[in-house]
Motif scaffolding. Structure first.
Motif, PDB file in Angstrom:
ATOM      1  N   ASN A 165       0.852  -1.178   0.000  1.00 51.64           N
ATOM      2  CA  ASN A 165       0.000   0.000   0.000  1.00 51.64           C
ATOM      3  C   ASN A 165       0.891   1.232   0.000  1.00 51.64           C
ATOM      4  N   PHE A 167       0.772  11.568   3.708  1.00 51.46           N
ATOM      5  CA  PHE A 167       0.503  12.229   4.980  1.00 51.46           C
ATOM      6  C   PHE A 167       0.866  13.715   4.870  1.00 51.46           C
ATOM      7  N   GLN A 170       2.118  16.637   7.594  1.00 47.69           N
ATOM      8  CA  GLN A 170       2.557  16.881   8.967  1.00 47.69           C
ATOM      9  C   GLN A 170       2.426  18.360   9.284  1.00 47.69           C
ATOM     10  N   GLY A 175       3.718  18.697  14.570  1.00 46.69           N
ATOM     11  CA  GLY A 175       4.283  17.360  14.458  1.00 46.69           C
ATOM     12  C   GLY A 175       3.304  16.250  14.126  1.00 46.69           C
ATOM     13  N   GLN A 176       2.021  16.532  14.185  1.00 42.72           N
ATOM     14  CA  GLN A 176       1.071  15.451  13.956  1.00 42.72           C
ATOM     15  C   GLN A 176       0.968  15.095  12.483  1.00 42.72           C
ATOM     16  N   LEU A 177       0.983  13.798  12.224  1.00 41.30           N
ATOM     17  CA  LEU A 177       0.816  13.285  10.866  1.00 41.30           C
ATOM     18  C   LEU A 177      -0.649  12.959  10.625  1.00 41.30           C
ATOM     19  N   TYR A 231      -4.963   6.676   1.306  1.00 45.96           N
ATOM     20  CA  TYR A 231      -4.474   5.316   1.136  1.00 45.96           C
ATOM     21  C   TYR A 231      -4.647   5.031  -0.346  1.00 45.96           C
ATOM     22  N   PHE A 251       4.495  13.807   3.378  1.00 46.83           N
ATOM     23  CA  PHE A 251       5.258  12.560   3.338  1.00 46.83           C
ATOM     24  C   PHE A 251       4.511  11.507   2.534  1.00 46.83           C
ATOM     25  N   GLY A 253       1.695  -3.642   8.226  1.00 49.74           N
ATOM     26  CA  GLY A 253       1.542  -2.196   8.175  1.00 49.74           C
ATOM     27  C   GLY A 253       2.775  -1.380   8.511  1.00 49.74           C
ATOM     28  N   LYS A 254       3.937  -2.018   8.537  1.00 51.89           N
ATOM     29  CA  LYS A 254       5.163  -1.252   8.773  1.00 51.89           C
ATOM     30  C   LYS A 254       5.353  -0.264   7.632  1.00 51.89           C
ATOM     31  N   LEU A 255       5.595   1.017   7.999  1.00 52.29           N
ATOM     32  CA  LEU A 255       5.724   2.068   7.002  1.00 52.29           C
ATOM     33  C   LEU A 255       7.179   2.477   6.807  1.00 52.29           C
ATOM     34  N   GLN A 256       7.539   2.651   5.549  1.00 48.52           N
ATOM     35  CA  GLN A 256       8.829   3.221   5.170  1.00 48.52           C
ATOM     36  C   GLN A 256       8.532   4.579   4.552  1.00 48.52           C
ATOM     37  N   PHE A 257       9.029   5.641   5.210  1.00 49.38           N
ATOM     38  CA  PHE A 257       8.726   7.003   4.781  1.00 49.38           C
ATOM     39  C   PHE A 257       9.810   7.551   3.859  1.00 49.38           C
ATOM     40  N   GLY A 258       9.391   8.473   2.989  1.00 42.08           N
ATOM     41  CA  GLY A 258      10.347   9.285   2.280  1.00 42.08           C
ATOM     42  C   GLY A 258      10.800  10.439   3.161  1.00 42.08           C
ATOM     43  N   ALA A 259      11.673  11.280   2.611  1.00 36.00           N
ATOM     44  CA  ALA A 259      12.223  12.401   3.393  1.00 36.00           C
ATOM     45  C   ALA A 259      11.285  13.593   3.433  1.00 36.00           C
ATOM     46  N   TYR A 282       7.716   5.344  16.051  1.00 32.49           N
ATOM     47  CA  TYR A 282       8.611   5.882  15.033  1.00 32.49           C
ATOM     48  C   TYR A 282       9.450   6.998  15.644  1.00 32.49           C
ATOM     49  N   GLY A 338      12.285  11.986   7.503  1.00 28.85           N
ATOM     50  CA  GLY A 338      11.040  11.258   7.645  1.00 28.85           C
ATOM     51  C   GLY A 338      11.092  10.336   8.850  1.00 28.85           C
ATOM     52  N   LEU A 341      11.630  13.698  17.481  1.00 33.00           N
ATOM     53  CA  LEU A 341      10.198  13.584  17.736  1.00 33.00           C
ATOM     54  C   LEU A 341       9.860  12.096  17.699  1.00 33.00           C
ATOM     55  N   GLY A 359      -0.287   9.892  16.737  1.00 31.58           N
ATOM     56  CA  GLY A 359      -0.410  10.887  17.777  1.00 31.58           C
ATOM     57  C   GLY A 359       0.390  12.126  17.427  1.00 31.58           C
TER      58      GLY A 359
END
Lengths: 109, 110
Positions: free
Chosen positions: A31, A35, A37, A41-43, A48, A86, A95-101, B35, B42, B88, B102
């Protein structure tokens, strides 16, 4: 592991302008999510979107899984659109996520 | 219905100290992930808890440990803090395909 690359790293827009953010990923994924942010700080999940196109108000996203990229479109940008966007890919069924920068977006009045 | 809540929101610790961060998942969510997000980067996956067990772990040293309680809430513990642990820390809860984050705990190590 899977590499996730986002471009551009920074984007400055005048209010009302349109923009496109890009996310490339190096392997097939379960998937893909976009996001936003906020400065605190909240994502917040925007989409999806493992494949195809979705729209939510002024935002829309398209994922072409076979070519391993996704695009996020912001139309008629507003100052409240400022923040970091992001792209994250789900690398397993848990559901482990790999984020971009991320792409830092600043919308000026 | 409250979303994902984290505490504390901000804290400052000294090198070598230990810290505990807490997370209450969204109601009905049985899976909690943590995380770490360094400035300008990221988020990076630390580990995930499900049914009170660590189900999977990212590339973080053993100084990072966690726990999940029967009510699905979770703690992240970091021992022997380093300056590089300043970041963070985000908690995410999920149920099936739905994930919520959160607002995070901002940790500064001096």
């Amino acid at each position: 592991g899977i590499q996730v690359e986002q471009s551009p790293p920074d984007l400055i827009l005048q209010e009302g302008a349109n923009s496109t953010l890009r996310c490339n990923f190096s392997d097939s994924v379960n998937n893909l999510q976009w996001f936003h942010q906020n400065p605190w700080g909240q994502l917040i999940n925007l989409f999806y979107i493992p494949s195809g196109t979705k729209q939510n108000g002024r935002l829309s996203a398209t994922t072409v899984a076979t070519e391993r990229y996704s695009l996020l479109y912001i139309s008629s940008s507003q100052t409240t659109d400022s923040g970091v966007y992001f792209c994250a890919v789900e690398v397993d069924s848990w559901g482990k996520l790999q984020f971009g920068a991320g792409t830092q977006v600043v919308v000026t009045p | 219905d409250a979303g994902v809540t984290q505490s504390p929101t901000h804290l400052i610790k000294t090198r070598g100290q230990q810290v505990t961060l807490r997370c209450s998942p969204k109601s009905g969510h049985d899976t909690v992930s943590w995380y770490q997000q360094a400035l300008g980067q990221g988020p990076q996956f630390i580990f995930q808890y499900y049914e009170e067990e660590e189900r999977q772990r990212g590339n973080f040293p053993d100084r990072f440990s966690g726990h999940q309680f029967p009510n699905y809430s979770s703690e992240l513990n970091v021992n022997a803090l380093l300056l590089g642990d300043s970041a963070l820390y985000l908690c995410a809860s999920s149920f099936g395909n739905t994930i919520y984050f959160g607002e995070g705990s901002w940790l500064t190590v001096v």
